[in-house]
Design a protein around this motif. Structure first.
Motif, short mmCIF file in Angstrom:
data_model
loop_
_atom_site.label_atom_id
_atom_site.label_comp_id
_atom_site.label_asym_id
_atom_site.label_seq_id
_atom_site.Cartn_x
_atom_site.Cartn_y
_atom_site.Cartn_z
N PHE A 96 56.77 -8.95 -3.25
CA PHE A 96 55.51 -8.63 -2.61
C PHE A 96 54.46 -8.25 -3.65
O PHE A 96 54.77 -7.55 -4.62
CB PHE A 96 55.71 -7.47 -1.63
N PHE A 122 52.58 -13.06 -2.31
CA PHE A 122 53.85 -12.80 -2.95
C PHE A 122 53.89 -13.60 -4.25
O PHE A 122 53.11 -14.54 -4.42
CB PHE A 122 55.01 -13.21 -2.04
N LYS A 124 58.94 -10.08 3.01
CA LYS A 124 58.66 -11.51 3.15
C LYS A 124 59.25 -12.10 4.43
O LYS A 124 58.73 -13.09 4.94
CB LYS A 124 59.17 -12.27 1.93
N THR A 150 55.26 -5.47 3.56
CA THR A 150 55.75 -5.84 2.23
C THR A 150 56.99 -6.72 2.29
O THR A 150 57.51 -7.13 1.25
CB THR A 150 56.09 -4.58 1.42
#
Length: 125
Positions: free
Chosen positions: A47, A37, A109, A107
């Motif tokens: 991402f 990231f 976090k 994707t």
């Protein structure tokens, strides 16, 4: 517990290439999927790329697709992010993250349990 340490961030020129590394210690490396990231000043963490634990599938943000490549070396407990044709908009702190296996959310976090401290990438025009 998994400890992640990123390295490789530098100040580079637009068009240059750079490889970031993320070395993991702690629990069995091969169990985890990994993601990269990035966070630019004043922006949300976004991402960049992810790789499943078995290495069979990768995921990329549209902004880096075709330029960046994520890979892993289980023998070295290391995940890499090869970045080519860098642009000024790639400037950010890049974070490595590890997550437990799962079918989706690569994707996101919030799906990642462990994070490194980040490494700075600066790209000048």
């Amino acid at each position: 517990q998994v400890t992640l340490v990123e390295s490789g961030g530098e100040f580079v020129q637009a068009g240059d290439s750079l490889t970031l590394s993320c070395t993991a210690s702690g629990r069995t490396f091969s169990l985890f999927g990994f993601g990269w990231f990035r966070q630019a000043p004043g922006k949300e963490r976004e991402f960049v790329a992810a790789l499943r634990g078995d290495g069979t599938k990768t995921f990329y943000a549209n902004s880096v697709k075709g330029r960046f490549t994520i890979s892993r070396d289980n023998a070295k407990n290391t995940v890499y992010l090869q970045m080519n044709t860098l642009k000024p908009e790639d400037t950010a702190v890049y974070f490595c993250a590890a997550r437990f296996p799962g079918p989706s959310g690569w994707t996101e976090k919030e799906r990642y349990a462990y994070w490194g401290q980040g490494t700075q990438v600066a790209v000048s025009s």
